[in-house]
Design a protein around this motif. Structure first.
Motif, PDB file in Angstrom:
ATOM      1  N   LEU A  35       0.855  -1.177   0.000  1.00 56.52           N
ATOM      2  CA  LEU A  35       0.000   0.000   0.000  1.00 56.52           C
ATOM      3  C   LEU A  35       0.893   1.229   0.000  1.00 56.52           C
ATOM      4  CD1 LEU A  35      -3.089   0.823   2.075  1.00 56.52           C
ATOM      5  CD2 LEU A  35      -1.119   2.278   2.353  1.00 56.52           C
ATOM      6  N   THR A  36       0.568   2.196  -0.850  1.00 52.03           N
ATOM      7  CA  THR A  36       1.237   3.494  -0.782  1.00 52.03           C
ATOM      8  C   THR A  36       0.202   4.511  -0.339  1.00 52.03           C
ATOM      9  OG1 THR A  36       0.847   3.902  -3.149  1.00 52.03           O
ATOM     10  CG2 THR A  36       3.003   2.999  -2.512  1.00 52.03           C
ATOM     11  N   SER A  37       0.667   5.532   0.352  1.00 48.54           N
ATOM     12  CA  SER A  37      -0.262   6.483   0.934  1.00 48.54           C
ATOM     13  C   SER A  37       0.262   7.897   0.808  1.00 48.54           C
ATOM     14  CB  SER A  37      -0.478   6.121   2.410  1.00 48.54           C
ATOM     15  OG  SER A  37      -1.484   6.919   2.970  1.00 48.54           O
ATOM     16  N   GLU A  49       0.924  11.706  -4.012  1.00 52.76           N
ATOM     17  CA  GLU A  49       2.172  11.120  -3.508  1.00 52.76           C
ATOM     18  C   GLU A  49       2.097   9.594  -3.575  1.00 52.76           C
ATOM     19  OE1 GLU A  49       2.803  12.830   0.350  1.00 52.76           O
ATOM     20  OE2 GLU A  49       3.225  14.809  -0.480  1.00 52.76           O
ATOM     21  N   ALA A  50       0.912   9.028  -3.308  1.00 50.39           N
ATOM     22  CA  ALA A  50       0.747   7.572  -3.392  1.00 50.39           C
ATOM     23  C   ALA A  50       0.998   7.076  -4.813  1.00 50.39           C
ATOM     24  CB  ALA A  50      -0.651   7.175  -2.930  1.00 50.39           C
ATOM     25  N   ALA A  51       0.513   7.816  -5.804  1.00 49.12           N
ATOM     26  CA  ALA A  51       0.721   7.425  -7.204  1.00 49.12           C
ATOM     27  C   ALA A  51       2.192   7.514  -7.581  1.00 49.12           C
ATOM     28  CB  ALA A  51      -0.122   8.303  -8.128  1.00 49.12           C
ATOM     29  N   ILE A  52       2.863   8.563  -7.135  1.00 49.96           N
ATOM     30  CA  ILE A  52       4.295   8.720  -7.423  1.00 49.96           C
ATOM     31  C   ILE A  52       5.084   7.547  -6.849  1.00 49.96           C
ATOM     32  CG2 ILE A  52       6.345  10.120  -6.934  1.00 49.96           C
ATOM     33  CD1 ILE A  52       4.402  12.581  -7.023  1.00 49.96           C
ATOM     34  N   MET A  53       4.779   7.186  -5.597  1.00 49.54           N
ATOM     35  CA  MET A  53       5.486   6.064  -4.966  1.00 49.54           C
ATOM     36  C   MET A  53       5.180   4.750  -5.673  1.00 49.54           C
ATOM     37  SD  MET A  53       5.393   6.781  -0.882  1.00 49.54           S
ATOM     38  CE  MET A  53       3.756   7.473  -0.776  1.00 49.54           C
ATOM     39  N   ARG A  87      -3.771   2.128  -3.153  1.00 44.81           N
ATOM     40  CA  ARG A  87      -3.259   3.499  -3.146  1.00 44.81           C
ATOM     41  C   ARG A  87      -4.224   4.356  -2.339  1.00 44.81           C
ATOM     42  NH1 ARG A  87      -1.316   5.205  -9.218  1.00 44.81           N
ATOM     43  NH2 ARG A  87      -0.156   3.320  -9.684  1.00 44.81           N
ATOM     44  N   GLU A  88      -3.721   4.935  -1.268  1.00 50.38           N
ATOM     45  CA  GLU A  88      -4.521   5.874  -0.487  1.00 50.38           C
ATOM     46  C   GLU A  88      -4.120   7.254  -0.993  1.00 50.38           C
ATOM     47  OE1 GLU A  88      -5.396   8.910   1.440  1.00 50.38           O
ATOM     48  OE2 GLU A  88      -3.423   8.332   2.199  1.00 50.38           O
ATOM     49  N   GLU A  89      -4.995   7.925  -1.723  1.00 49.01           N
ATOM     50  CA  GLU A  89      -4.623   9.151  -2.415  1.00 49.01           C
ATOM     51  C   GLU A  89      -5.365  10.398  -1.940  1.00 49.01           C
ATOM     52  OE1 GLU A  89      -3.408   8.275  -6.729  1.00 49.01           O
ATOM     53  OE2 GLU A  89      -5.159   6.974  -6.399  1.00 49.01           O
ATOM     54  N   THR A  90      -6.048  10.302  -0.806  1.00 49.76           N
ATOM     55  CA  THR A  90      -6.860  11.443  -0.379  1.00 49.76           C
ATOM     56  C   THR A  90      -6.335  12.183   0.838  1.00 49.76           C
ATOM     57  OG1 THR A  90      -8.283  10.053   0.999  1.00 49.76           O
ATOM     58  CG2 THR A  90      -8.947  10.367  -1.304  1.00 49.76           C
ATOM     59  N   SER A  91      -5.403  11.607   1.567  1.00 47.61           N
ATOM     60  CA  SER A  91      -4.964  12.202   2.832  1.00 47.61           C
ATOM     61  C   SER A  91      -4.205  13.509   2.628  1.00 47.61           C
ATOM     62  CB  SER A  91      -4.096  11.218   3.612  1.00 47.61           C
ATOM     63  OG  SER A  91      -2.929  10.907   2.899  1.00 47.61           O
ATOM     64  N   GLU A 125      -4.803  11.619   8.695  1.00 41.19           N
ATOM     65  CA  GLU A 125      -5.687  11.166   7.632  1.00 41.19           C
ATOM     66  C   GLU A 125      -5.071   9.991   6.875  1.00 41.19           C
ATOM     67  OE1 GLU A 125      -6.586  14.510   5.150  1.00 41.19           O
ATOM     68  OE2 GLU A 125      -7.859  15.447   6.666  1.00 41.19           O
ATOM     69  N   ASN A 126      -3.760  10.027   6.712  1.00 37.64           N
ATOM     70  CA  ASN A 126      -3.047   8.930   6.061  1.00 37.64           C
ATOM     71  C   ASN A 126      -3.321   7.627   6.789  1.00 37.64           C
ATOM     72  OD1 ASN A 126      -0.550   7.145   6.254  1.00 37.64           O
ATOM     73  ND2 ASN A 126       0.007   8.400   4.494  1.00 37.64           N
ATOM     74  N   ALA A 127      -3.181   7.631   8.112  1.00 41.56           N
ATOM     75  CA  ALA A 127      -3.406   6.423   8.912  1.00 41.56           C
ATOM     76  C   ALA A 127      -4.870   5.993   8.857  1.00 41.56           C
ATOM     77  CB  ALA A 127      -2.975   6.670  10.352  1.00 41.56           C
ATOM     78  N   GLN A 128      -5.783   6.936   8.985  1.00 38.48           N
ATOM     79  CA  GLN A 128      -7.210   6.607   8.962  1.00 38.48           C
ATOM     80  C   GLN A 128      -7.631   6.003   7.622  1.00 38.48           C
ATOM     81  OE1 GLN A 128      -8.908  10.449  10.115  1.00 38.48           O
ATOM     82  NE2 GLN A 128      -9.752   9.427  11.915  1.00 38.48           N
ATOM     83  N   GLU A 129      -7.239   6.633   6.547  1.00 30.47           N
ATOM     84  CA  GLU A 129      -7.644   6.165   5.223  1.00 30.47           C
ATOM     85  C   GLU A 129      -6.956   4.847   4.858  1.00 30.47           C
ATOM     86  OE1 GLU A 129     -10.162   7.331   3.366  1.00 30.47           O
ATOM     87  OE2 GLU A 129     -10.497   8.600   5.118  1.00 30.47           O
TER      88      GLU A 129
END
Length: 70
Positions: free
Chosen positions: A17-19, A30-34, A49-53, A58-62
């Motif tokens: 998972l990238t976030s 940033e998730a897409a770049i990673m 991909r968590e892309e909304t934080s 928010e990163n951890a929650q999502e």
């Protein structure tokens, strides 16, 4: 470097998972770049991909929401 971490990811076989949300509000996230870098540079595919934080919280929650059983 990042080789030890990517080697662990490769050999573990576990999904990745990238976030991270939009950098300065502009795509790509940033998730897409990673995820793109992991694929291009190391041959690793990202499952989620968590892309909304916008913050670490928010990163951890999502990320938790994405990984929770459905």
């Amino acid at each position: 470097g990042r080789e030890p971490q990517t080697a662990k990811a490769r050999f573990s076989g576990l999904p990745l998972l990238t976030s991270g949300g939009l950098h300065y509000g502009l795509p790509p996230s940033e998730a897409a770049i990673m995820a793109d870098s992991l694929q291009r540079d190391h041959g690793l595919t990202v499952r989620w991909r968590e892309e909304t934080s916008r913050t670490t919280w928010e990163n951890a929650q999502e990320s938790a929401r994405l990984l929770a059983p459905s």
